[in-house]
Scaffold this active site. Structure first.
Site, PDB file in Angstrom:
ATOM      1  N   CYS A 110      -4.743   2.528  -3.629  1.00  6.70           N
ATOM      2  CA  CYS A 110      -3.454   2.952  -3.057  1.00  6.70           C
ATOM      3  C   CYS A 110      -2.351   1.937  -3.348  1.00  6.70           C
ATOM      4  CB  CYS A 110      -3.546   3.213  -1.554  1.00  6.70           C
ATOM      5  SG  CYS A 110      -4.670   4.546  -1.147  1.00  6.70           S
ATOM      6  N   GLN A 127      -4.704  -5.560   6.696  1.00  2.00           N
ATOM      7  CA  GLN A 127      -5.730  -6.441   6.112  1.00  2.00           C
ATOM      8  C   GLN A 127      -5.709  -7.828   6.742  1.00  2.00           C
ATOM      9  OE1 GLN A 127      -8.046  -5.343   4.193  1.00  2.00           O
ATOM     10  NE2 GLN A 127      -7.174  -3.393   3.542  1.00  2.00           N
ATOM     11  N   LYS A 141     -10.568  -0.722  10.246  1.00  2.00           N
ATOM     12  CA  LYS A 141     -10.792  -1.911   9.399  1.00  2.00           C
ATOM     13  C   LYS A 141     -11.181  -3.118  10.247  1.00  2.00           C
ATOM     14  CE  LYS A 141      -7.310  -0.389   6.037  1.00  2.00           C
ATOM     15  NZ  LYS A 141      -8.083   0.130   4.915  1.00  2.00           N
ATOM     16  N   HIS A 194       0.874  -1.185   0.000  1.00  2.00           N
ATOM     17  CA  HIS A 194       0.000   0.000   0.000  1.00  2.00           C
ATOM     18  C   HIS A 194       0.910   1.235   0.000  1.00  2.00           C
ATOM     19  CE1 HIS A 194      -2.815   2.931   1.820  1.00  2.00           C
ATOM     20  NE2 HIS A 194      -3.789   2.112   1.496  1.00  2.00           N
ATOM     21  N   ASP A 240       2.944  -4.951   7.906  1.00  2.00           N
ATOM     22  CA  ASP A 240       1.718  -4.173   7.756  1.00  2.00           C
ATOM     23  C   ASP A 240       0.543  -5.155   7.858  1.00  2.00           C
ATOM     24  OD1 ASP A 240      -0.520  -2.884   6.871  1.00  2.00           O
ATOM     25  OD2 ASP A 240       0.361  -2.101   5.021  1.00  2.00           O
TER      26      ASP A 240
HETATM   27  C1  LIG Z   1      -2.526  -3.042   3.381  1.00  4.37           C
HETATM   28  C2  LIG Z   1      -2.800  -1.652   3.881  1.00  4.37           C
HETATM   29  N1  LIG Z   1      -1.832  -0.945   4.457  1.00  4.37           N
HETATM   30  C3  LIG Z   1      -2.016   0.289   4.930  1.00  4.37           C
HETATM   31  C4  LIG Z   1      -3.244   0.898   4.811  1.00  4.37           C
HETATM   32  C5  LIG Z   1      -3.402   2.276   5.350  1.00  4.37           C
HETATM   33  O1  LIG Z   1      -4.367   2.306   6.355  1.00  4.37           O
HETATM   34  P1  LIG Z   1      -4.820   3.716   6.959  1.00  4.37           P
HETATM   35  O2  LIG Z   1      -5.260   4.546   5.784  1.00  4.37           O
HETATM   36  O3  LIG Z   1      -5.931   3.355   7.869  1.00  4.37           O
HETATM   37  O4  LIG Z   1      -3.645   4.280   7.639  1.00  4.37           O
HETATM   38  C6  LIG Z   1      -4.294   0.223   4.207  1.00  4.37           C
HETATM   39  C7  LIG Z   1      -5.605   0.865   4.003  1.00  4.37           C
HETATM   40  O5  LIG Z   1      -6.301   0.591   3.052  1.00  4.37           O
HETATM   41  C8  LIG Z   1      -4.070  -1.098   3.729  1.00  4.37           C
HETATM   42  O6  LIG Z   1      -5.038  -1.794   3.133  1.00  4.37           O
END
Ligand SMILES: Cc1ncc(COP(=O)(O)O)c(C=O)c1O
Length: 419
Positions: free
Chosen positions: A374, A208, A231, A128, A205
């Site tokens: 993203c 998900q 999430k 992401h 990370d």
């Molecule tokens: C795999 C992953 N990493 C990071 C993020 C970033 O999350 P946030 O926007 O809540 O900081 C997301 C959000 O869609 C994500 O799916």
């Protein structure tokens, strides 16, 4: 069509989510955009409201009753999050606004202090943007170099290529557990262990994965792990960073201000102890307490139960999606039966733009995502500017998947007729 398992889980929990019981464009809402954000159960909404109605106060500051109560609930939520991911101590949990802020915290605090020209950071092409851009910013400032892990022919994380990138120059590996676009579940334990063999630190990370799978940071062995509350049934505005205690202790504060200090003098300051040294300013007290309620809610249902049920949904989703001709589903080509994949699918249908699909599905009350999610570098690899994405959670049903597939087929027929 309704299986016994579905009756016992989705049917049981749906009444907990008031938002699901409404019509959109005259049709029952079918919410299939859970990878973007999940819906919130009543217990989370009630916890937030109860905090503001009964004991709203700043934490760690006052000796009065409301402040003591708020502080206890706030720190209680930290204990719950620590237990949720099997962290050794609550001191290893730092509350942040979201996962993005947690990654930036590590990048600026640890990265700026420890990286020097020529050091290597390994991330993957499926990250992401939140796990790409902060490292690019830190690489620019320190002279460190970013190396990318690409995909196998099966469109999965290329473990062999990853291992070939590792060397004594590797200082950091930052990898997504479950890709928000491909839905693959990456072998984070093996990645961590290989990275540690060359002395690199590892950030996972878990945005998900934490909402869907039982996370055990001690089993994974990672140095840091990040996730976003919104999430996983909690409100927006709250996320967390897990870090091994000795590593967090060696990192300088990220933001300065109230709450994070030991003492302040005209000449300078000392910082507070873990985890407060990383929590500058008044925190999102209500949201943290509500995150604690979300963690309780998920734990009571059981992450194992959620995972098993979602596997059933995912298998069905892929069975139905692969009936559609001219569809290109991204990721794990060998798992087009849905097995071993997370509960999401990103796809394009030949000749139809993802945003047209999502707009026409919305006319039927069905919420799916379209765009680059993203993950622009990943989409570029596929020669696609974006894709449509359907993502499930444990409150979704097989009938909702049927409604989605029916609407998708009708939309494709409509475009075929006018083209
Ligand atoms: C795999 C992953 N990493 C990071 C993020 C970033 O999350 P946030 O926007 O809540 O900081 C997301 C959000 O869609 C994500 O799916």
């Amino acid at each position: 069509m309704i299986s016994v398992k579905e009756k016992t889980l989705a049917a049981k929990v749906r009444s907990d989510f008031p938002i699901l019981h409404q019509e959109i464009n005259g049709k029952s809402l079918v919410y299939l955009d859970n990878a973007a954000t999940s819906q919130k159960p009543l217990i989370v909404l009630d916890t937030l409201r109860h905090y503001y109605e009964k004991y709203n106060a700043n934490v760690h500051r006052g000796a009065h009753s409301l402040s003591v109560r708020a502080t206890e609930a706030y720190e209680g939520a930290r204990d719950k999050v620590a237990k949720f991911i099997n962290s050794e101590s609550s001191q290893e949990i730092v509350f942040t606004r979201n996962a993005t802020e947690a990654i930036n915290l590590v990048a600026y605090s640890w990265g700026l202090t420890n990286l020097k020209p020529g050091d290597e950071i390994i991330i993957s092409v499926m990250e992401h943007h939140s796990n790409i851009v902060p490292w690019q910013m830190i690489a620019q400032k320190t002279g460190a170099v970013i190396k990318y892990v690409f995909l196998t022919e099966q469109e999965e994380f290329d473990l062999d290529q990853f291992k070939s990138l590792l060397s004594r120059k590797t200082r950091l590996v930052a990898i997504v557990h479950v890709s928000n676009t491909l839905g693959c579940i990456n072998p984070v334990r093996e990645i961590t262990s290989a990275a540690h063999q060359v002395g690199a630190k590892v950030l996972i990370d878990a945005c998900q994965s934490a909402p869907h799978l039982a996370i055990d940071v001690q089993h994974i062995g990672c140095d840091w792990l990040v996730a976003s509350g919104h999430k996983m049934c909690a409100p927006t505005g709250i996320g967390f960073l897990y870090g091994k205690k000795e590593i967090l202790e060696g990192m300088p504060p990220f933001l300065g201000g109230g709450e994070m200090i030991g003492e302040v003098f005209l000449e300078g300051f000392t910082h507070g102890k873990l985890p407060h040294k990383f929590e500058a300013g008044t925190p999102a007290v209500g949201e943290v307490i509500a995150l604690g309620a979300a963690v309780d809610y998920l734990t009571t249902i059981g992450l194992d139960k959620i995972h098993v049920y979602e596997e059933e949904l995912t298998t069905y989703l892929f069975k139905r999606l692969t009936e559609i001709s001219k569809i290109r589903i991204y990721g794990s080509k060998s798992n087009l039966d849905g097995k071993g994949r997370a509960a999401l699918a990103s796809f394009n249908v030949e000749g139809i733009h993802g945003s047209d699909l999502s707009t026409l599905l919305d006319n039927e009350g069905i919420s799916i995502r379209s765009g680059h999610h993203c993950t622009q570098p990943l989409h570029r690899l596929f020669n696609a500017s974006g894709s449509a994405r359907v993502s499930l959670y444990f409150y979704n049903t097989l009938e909702e998947i049927d409604s989605f597939i029916l609407a998708l087929k009708e939309t494709i027929d409509f475009f075929t007729e006018i083209m």
